[in-house]
Design a protein around this motif. Structure first.
Motif, PDB file in Angstrom:
ATOM      1  N   GLN A  40      -9.208 -49.512  70.122  1.00 34.51           N
ATOM      2  CA  GLN A  40      -8.703 -50.503  69.173  1.00 34.51           C
ATOM      3  C   GLN A  40      -7.916 -49.801  68.079  1.00 34.51           C
ATOM      4  O   GLN A  40      -8.377 -48.825  67.486  1.00 34.51           O
ATOM      5  CB  GLN A  40      -9.862 -51.303  68.556  1.00 34.51           C
ATOM      6  CG  GLN A  40     -10.561 -52.213  69.566  1.00 34.51           C
ATOM      7  CD  GLN A  40     -11.622 -53.095  68.923  1.00 34.51           C
ATOM      8  OE1 GLN A  40     -12.242 -52.714  67.937  1.00 34.51           O
ATOM      9  NE2 GLN A  40     -11.836 -54.274  69.494  1.00 34.51           N
ATOM     10  N   LEU A  41      -6.722 -50.298  67.823  1.00 40.00           N
ATOM     11  CA  LEU A  41      -5.872 -49.717  66.802  1.00 40.00           C
ATOM     12  C   LEU A  41      -6.329 -50.135  65.411  1.00 40.00           C
ATOM     13  O   LEU A  41      -6.731 -51.291  65.186  1.00 40.00           O
ATOM     14  CB  LEU A  41      -4.424 -50.182  66.997  1.00 40.00           C
ATOM     15  CG  LEU A  41      -3.703 -49.730  68.268  1.00 40.00           C
ATOM     16  CD1 LEU A  41      -2.375 -50.487  68.407  1.00 40.00           C
ATOM     17  CD2 LEU A  41      -3.447 -48.226  68.242  1.00 40.00           C
ATOM     18  N   SER A  94       0.714 -50.386  62.497  1.00 34.41           N
ATOM     19  CA  SER A  94       1.921 -50.431  61.680  1.00 34.41           C
ATOM     20  C   SER A  94       2.849 -49.269  62.017  1.00 34.41           C
ATOM     21  O   SER A  94       4.076 -49.441  62.130  1.00 34.41           O
ATOM     22  CB  SER A  94       1.542 -50.396  60.196  1.00 34.41           C
ATOM     23  OG  SER A  94       2.703 -50.311  59.388  1.00 34.41           O
ATOM     24  N   THR A  95       2.264 -48.084  62.189  1.00 36.76           N
ATOM     25  CA  THR A  95       3.073 -46.896  62.523  1.00 36.76           C
ATOM     26  C   THR A  95       3.723 -47.051  63.886  1.00 36.76           C
ATOM     27  O   THR A  95       4.911 -46.745  64.068  1.00 36.76           O
ATOM     28  CB  THR A  95       2.204 -45.631  62.486  1.00 36.76           C
ATOM     29  OG1 THR A  95       1.669 -45.469  61.159  1.00 36.76           O
ATOM     30  CG2 THR A  95       3.013 -44.399  62.855  1.00 36.76           C
ATOM     31  N   LEU A  96       2.951 -47.511  64.867  1.00 39.29           N
ATOM     32  CA  LEU A  96       3.512 -47.710  66.202  1.00 39.29           C
ATOM     33  C   LEU A  96       4.663 -48.705  66.178  1.00 39.29           C
ATOM     34  O   LEU A  96       5.723 -48.470  66.761  1.00 39.29           O
ATOM     35  CB  LEU A  96       2.430 -48.196  67.169  1.00 39.29           C
ATOM     36  CG  LEU A  96       1.587 -47.140  67.883  1.00 39.29           C
ATOM     37  CD1 LEU A  96       0.534 -47.814  68.751  1.00 39.29           C
ATOM     38  CD2 LEU A  96       2.462 -46.219  68.737  1.00 39.29           C
ATOM     39  N   LEU A  97       4.459 -49.834  65.517  1.00 38.21           N
ATOM     40  CA  LEU A  97       5.495 -50.856  65.471  1.00 38.21           C
ATOM     41  C   LEU A  97       6.751 -50.330  64.778  1.00 38.21           C
ATOM     42  O   LEU A  97       7.881 -50.641  65.177  1.00 38.21           O
ATOM     43  CB  LEU A  97       4.982 -52.111  64.770  1.00 38.21           C
ATOM     44  CG  LEU A  97       3.888 -52.889  65.534  1.00 38.21           C
ATOM     45  CD1 LEU A  97       3.363 -54.051  64.696  1.00 38.21           C
ATOM     46  CD2 LEU A  97       4.424 -53.409  66.866  1.00 38.21           C
ATOM     47  N   HIS A  98       6.559 -49.541  63.727  1.00 37.05           N
ATOM     48  CA  HIS A  98       7.698 -48.918  63.036  1.00 37.05           C
ATOM     49  C   HIS A  98       8.463 -48.000  63.989  1.00 37.05           C
ATOM     50  O   HIS A  98       9.707 -48.063  64.073  1.00 37.05           O
ATOM     51  CB  HIS A  98       7.201 -48.119  61.831  1.00 37.05           C
ATOM     52  CG  HIS A  98       8.215 -47.162  61.276  1.00 37.05           C
ATOM     53  ND1 HIS A  98       9.205 -47.540  60.397  1.00 37.05           N
ATOM     54  CD2 HIS A  98       8.412 -45.825  61.517  1.00 37.05           C
ATOM     55  CE1 HIS A  98       9.955 -46.498  60.113  1.00 37.05           C
ATOM     56  NE2 HIS A  98       9.497 -45.445  60.771  1.00 37.05           N
ATOM     57  N   VAL A 133      -1.191 -56.418  81.410  1.00 40.51           N
ATOM     58  CA  VAL A 133      -1.159 -56.913  80.029  1.00 40.51           C
ATOM     59  C   VAL A 133       0.254 -57.377  79.682  1.00 40.51           C
ATOM     60  O   VAL A 133       1.208 -57.131  80.415  1.00 40.51           O
ATOM     61  CB  VAL A 133      -1.581 -55.809  79.026  1.00 40.51           C
ATOM     62  CG1 VAL A 133      -3.016 -55.387  79.262  1.00 40.51           C
ATOM     63  CG2 VAL A 133      -0.644 -54.609  79.092  1.00 40.51           C
ATOM     64  N   GLN A 134       0.376 -58.033  78.550  1.00 41.94           N
ATOM     65  CA  GLN A 134       1.681 -58.367  77.991  1.00 41.94           C
ATOM     66  C   GLN A 134       2.198 -57.146  77.240  1.00 41.94           C
ATOM     67  O   GLN A 134       1.588 -56.685  76.281  1.00 41.94           O
ATOM     68  CB  GLN A 134       1.575 -59.575  77.059  1.00 41.94           C
ATOM     69  CG  GLN A 134       1.209 -60.867  77.773  1.00 41.94           C
ATOM     70  CD  GLN A 134       2.226 -61.244  78.830  1.00 41.94           C
ATOM     71  OE1 GLN A 134       3.442 -61.202  78.596  1.00 41.94           O
ATOM     72  NE2 GLN A 134       1.743 -61.632  80.016  1.00 41.94           N
ATOM     73  N   ASP A 154      -1.494 -54.204  70.748  1.00 47.25           N
ATOM     74  CA  ASP A 154      -2.949 -53.996  70.810  1.00 47.25           C
ATOM     75  C   ASP A 154      -3.426 -53.996  72.258  1.00 47.25           C
ATOM     76  O   ASP A 154      -4.210 -53.127  72.667  1.00 47.25           O
ATOM     77  CB  ASP A 154      -3.670 -55.091  70.020  1.00 47.25           C
ATOM     78  CG  ASP A 154      -3.415 -55.003  68.532  1.00 47.25           C
ATOM     79  OD1 ASP A 154      -3.814 -53.987  67.922  1.00 47.25           O
ATOM     80  OD2 ASP A 154      -2.803 -55.933  67.987  1.00 47.25           O
ATOM     81  N   ALA A 155      -2.949 -54.963  73.036  1.00 51.25           N
ATOM     82  CA  ALA A 155      -3.350 -55.048  74.443  1.00 51.25           C
ATOM     83  C   ALA A 155      -2.807 -53.862  75.234  1.00 51.25           C
ATOM     84  O   ALA A 155      -3.498 -53.310  76.103  1.00 51.25           O
ATOM     85  CB  ALA A 155      -2.869 -56.365  75.043  1.00 51.25           C
ATOM     86  N   LEU A 156      -1.566 -53.463  74.920  1.00 49.91           N
ATOM     87  CA  LEU A 156      -0.956 -52.348  75.641  1.00 49.91           C
ATOM     88  C   LEU A 156      -1.720 -51.052  75.382  1.00 49.91           C
ATOM     89  O   LEU A 156      -2.034 -50.298  76.313  1.00 49.91           O
ATOM     90  CB  LEU A 156       0.507 -52.193  75.220  1.00 49.91           C
ATOM     91  CG  LEU A 156       1.306 -51.103  75.946  1.00 49.91           C
ATOM     92  CD1 LEU A 156       1.411 -51.409  77.444  1.00 49.91           C
ATOM     93  CD2 LEU A 156       2.702 -50.970  75.329  1.00 49.91           C
TER      94      LEU A 156
END
Length: 638
Positions: free
Chosen positions: A26-27, A33-37, A229-230, A235-237
């Protein structure tokens, strides 16, 4: 500075290193936030620099590399956190090469500004990753769907490491991957596949043209542990990737998403498979909040380049033989009723109908057309099987580079006396931006039967000859191969410089060589897209008083005894082709001459080295341009 002289306007130094631990699936809010950035930063970069390929007219691929950035960012975070992972992002989709170039820039092997030369000739950024060419690139992808078996071997050699491979719903259609899956399971290899399932390939949507194809069921059936997964749910990935990493044995994450999510003009469409258009890239980057100058100053100031040369002996008008093939087939089918055509002919596609000329058949004669997947071996054999009946004819088409994949199937078709007409487009090297792994240079591999059976290899020189060839050989029995190039070709003119050589009075005769012009000083023998280049060289030599002749050899693998004796009795023979110099016509004609005690001076020119990227630059890179041909003619005539 505008164009490629600009600094790279997206600051890759804003990439934030992150270490992820797969035992914590679990992130945290900060990790997410860092991953999405990071994902957004790298996706923006992909859109910008791949669009330079569209601007300079060399095509490219945006969507696949854009899609898999979430998986790539997670892998980089795993590599950052532990040494138990082999730190190579293997990818069996070579068209996602932008990912590898971006990684090279992130790791400091390339200056970010160099990415703006994407797919430009001599930039060392060709259309597929090539080990040893581009700084920082760690593997050659080869052709689609060929990497997983190699990764299995890498895993066997690195048993203490987890090895990753990016895949796709396109690459997984190849038979290689089914074999790789069985071996990975049998040996319990520590291979983890991250598969982008975006339901888009070149020609369409697998869910429509390959009904029943289900990646989850397929891989589970082979025995892999599979998580579906989607892909845009980070989070799912991450949870799925963490699960496969901690699983003992081969496992896969199937990330479902639309192609190019968030890129308005290409999202979910087959256009996303190719390069993003310049206007669409500008629109995307402006919407992302970048100043218009970021994209417009760069993309609007990059223009296509060409090697300027005014050819003599051929028209300024050009045509695409790979498209004309389909139009010529339609001319044959037009003479049949729909019912008769459906009963007598079957045309099967391997996801390349728009590239190999089959699209026009699909549109005009859907009764004979079968859309199929990226399964060249099976599709060839299917076409051959349709032609197992003496009065039925299968038609198959793909790129010439992939001919090497169907050699065994060709033998099977020959042993079963099947009627199959194969069109291999993208032959030679001309305008091959995808570079070396897509060179179609081993065409003679198709002529692999014994001497007591016959195959026919045809390489028309221009659109008129392509039509004449297809009309003549379409309903002939046996195995016939027709080759064309990615590049367009002009129409060959007679010596008067006005009349088209293959005009209304022309009739194609299989096995017959054609004298374009007689010569007393020696002969050049050529075919296909090298004929107009050779004709230019011969005419320029003749203008200088060197009486050189030119022979067109549209049937590559049959000896025309009369012509061979004529040229073999002249002072020299020079074969000019873009096929592999080691396996092409030039490697054979010398033997044919010697077998008949004919001993002219002999030379042959062909493809000899890996590509330089770009388009028209490939021919001079191989020293096959008219000036190089002239130099060889003069060398042999002395």
């Amino acid at each position: 500075m505008p164009g490629t002289e600009s600094a790279f306007p997206i600051d890759l130094k804003k990439y934030r290193k992150l270490a992820l631990d797969p035992s914590k699936p679990q992130l945290t809010a900060e990790q997410k936030s860092t991953l999405l950035h990071n994902i957004q930063l790298l996706r923006d970069a992909i859109v910008l620099f791949t669009a330079t390929g569209a601007a300079r007219g060399v095509s490219g691929h945006t969507g696949g590399a854009y899609d898999t950035i979430p998986e790539v960012c997670i892998l980089l975070s795993l590599f950052e956190g532990s040494e138990k992972f082999l730190p190579i992002v293997f990818d069996e989709a070579g068209h996602r090469v932008a990912t590898q170039y971006l990684l090279s820039a992130l790791e400091g092997h390339l200056p970010a500004e160099h990415l703006l030369h994407y797919r430009e000739a001599n930039s060392k950024l060709p259309g597929h990753p090539e080990l040893g060419l581009t700084p920082g690139v760690k593997f050659s992808s080869g052709r689609l769907g060929h990497m997983w078996p190699l990764v299995n071997g890498v895993a066997m050699a690195n048993k203490d490491k987890v090895v990753f491979c990016l895949g796709s719903d396109g690459s997984q259609q190849e038979g290689n991957d089914a074999e790789a899956a069985r071996l990975a399971v049998a040996q319990n290899l520590n291979v983890k596949l991250l598969i982008d399932d975006n339901d888009v390939t070149i020609a369409g949507h697998p869910s429509q043209y390959l009904k029943g194809y289900d990646l989850t069921k397929t891989l589970e059936g082979h025995g892999l542990k599979v998580y579906t997964v989607q892909g845009e749910d980070i989070d799912a990935l991450w949870g799925a990737i963490a699960s496969v990493v901690t699983y003992d044995g081969p496992a896969a994450v199937i990330a479902k998403r639309v192609m190019a999510p968030g890129v308005a003009d290409i999202e979910g469409s087959t256009h996303g498979h190719d390069v993003i258009p310049v206007k669409a890239a500008v629109k995307y980057l402006n919407a992302r909040g970048y100043p218009p100058s970021v994209s417009e100053d760069i993309l609007y100031n990059i223009k296509p380049s060409a090697v300027p040369y005014l050819y003599i002996g051929s028209t300024k008008e050009v045509g695409a033989n790979r498209v004309v093939f389909g139009e010529a087939v339609n001319l044959v089918l037009d003479r049949l009723s729909k019912e008769e055509a459906a009963k007598k002919v079957m045309v099967i596609d391997s996801d390349l109908e728009g590239s190999t000329g089959l699209k026009v058949i699909h549109q005009k004669h859907p009764e004979v057309f079968v859309p199929s997947g990226i399964m060249e071996r099976g599709n060839f054999s299917t076409a051959a099987g349709f032609g197992f009946d003496a009065d039925k004819f299968g038609v198959f088409s793909t790129f010439s580079a992939f001919l090497e994949m169907v050699i065994s199937e060709i033998t099977m078709a020959r042993l079963n006396n099947c009627n199959v007409l194969s069109h291999f487009s993208h032959s030679g090297v001309d305008e091959m931006a995808d570079n070396t792994c897509h060179f179609g240079i081993n065409s003679f591999f198709a002529d692999n039967g014994l001497s007591d059976v016959q195959s026919w290899l045809y390489f028309p020189a221009d659109p008129l000859q392509m039509v004449a060839v297809i009309k003549r050989v379409f309903f002939e029995r046996g195995i016939r191969f027709v080759f064309s190039t990615r590049s367009k070709v002009p129409y060959i003119l007679k010596e008067d410089g006005k009349t088209k050589f293959f005009g209304d009075d022309y009739e194609f005769v299989p096995g017959k060589d054609e004298t374009i012009v007689e010569g007393k000083a020696g002969y050049v023998v050529s075919f296909g897209e090298m004929l107009y280049r050779s004709w230019d060289a011969v005419l320029r030599c003749r203008q200088e008083g060197l009486d050189v002749g030119l022979i067109n050899k549209p049937t590559l693998n049959l000896v025309d005894e009369q012509t061979l004796r004529k040229i073999g009795s002249s002072p020299f023979v020079l074969v000019v082709e873009s096929l592999n110099q080691k396996t092409g016509l030039g490697s054979k004609m010398g033997t044919w001459l010697l077998e008949r005690q004919l001993t002219p001076k002999y030379g042959y020119m062909g493809t000899t080295k890996e590509g330089c990227g770009g388009l028209s630059e490939q021919i001079p890179h191989q020293n096959l341009d008219p000036q190089s041909i002239i130099m060889k003619i003069k060398q042999l005539s002395n």
